[in-house]
Design a protein around this motif. Structure first.
Motif, short mmCIF file in Angstrom:
data_model
loop_
_atom_site.label_atom_id
_atom_site.label_comp_id
_atom_site.label_asym_id
_atom_site.label_seq_id
_atom_site.Cartn_x
_atom_site.Cartn_y
_atom_site.Cartn_z
N THR A 81 39.93 33.86 43.95
CA THR A 81 40.81 34.52 43.20
C THR A 81 41.49 35.59 43.87
O THR A 81 42.84 35.60 43.82
N LYS A 82 40.75 36.24 44.99
CA LYS A 82 41.56 37.29 45.70
C LYS A 82 42.61 36.72 46.45
O LYS A 82 43.75 37.31 46.68
N LEU A 85 45.65 35.55 44.20
CA LEU A 85 46.24 36.78 43.73
C LEU A 85 47.19 37.52 44.89
O LEU A 85 48.48 37.79 44.60
#
Length: 183
Positions: A81-82, A85
């Motif tokens: 997810t990092k 994003l």
């Protein structure tokens, strides 16, 4: 024609690097930096291309952001997810910068396309080589064969289309001057 080759490079490297990135489920600082590096150069090139075809800055920016979102989503699918994003954050800035740059540099369209397509290719090659740096000690051996072959193909196509575009540009200028001289 250069714009078409640039678009082809975006599609090919999105698929190639996406499969490369997903193949090694890394979650370290290098993964994040490499994917963000590619996302920024990709979205800048997309912004430039969209602004060539749609000269309105508002619409071209919106479409560049949406297209960048699509390509970045494909590239970062199933990554941490990092990473997703950070890539999405980079695409907003890259898309807007590319769109504004393209609209401001209307006279140097070929140079702009060549430079930013080359920058995108270099970012893809560097990212692919550094991605495998844990497995090989030599940077160049870390670049997958698919990336090397695709890069060479794109460079050859860019060279060919640049010559064709420059010849057609020169021919149209000569015809325009000839027409103006006879009036």
């Amino acid at each position: 024609m250069i714009a078409f080759v640039s678009l082809i490079s975006i599609v090919l490297f999105t698929l190639l690097l996406g499969s490369l990135f997903r193949g090694q489920h890394k979650e370290n600082y290098l993964t994040s930096c490499l994917s963000m590096f590619v996302a920024m150069t990709k979205s800048t090139l997309i912004g430039i291309l969209v602004a060539l075809w749609i000269p309105d800055i508002v619409f071209s920016t919106i479409i560049a952001i949406l297209l960048s979102f699509l390509f970045i989503s494909i590239m970062t699918y199933q990554l941490a997810t990092k990473i997703v994003l950070e890539c999405l954050s980079a695409l907003f800035m890259g898309s807007m910068m590319g769109t504004m740059l393209s609209i401001m540099t209307t006279e140097n369209e070929i140079i702009s396309l060549l430079f930013f397509t080359s920058l995108y290719l270099i970012s893809c090659i560097i990212s692919a080589g550094l991605w495998n740096k844990d497995h090989v000690q030599n940077f160049f051996k870390g670049i997958p064969t698919k990336v090397t072959i695709t890069s060479l193909l794109i460079v050859i196509l860019l060279a060919f289309t640049t010559v064709v575009d420059l010849l057609s540009l020169t021919t149209s200028e000569v015809e325009r001057e000839h027409h103006e001289h006879h009036e």
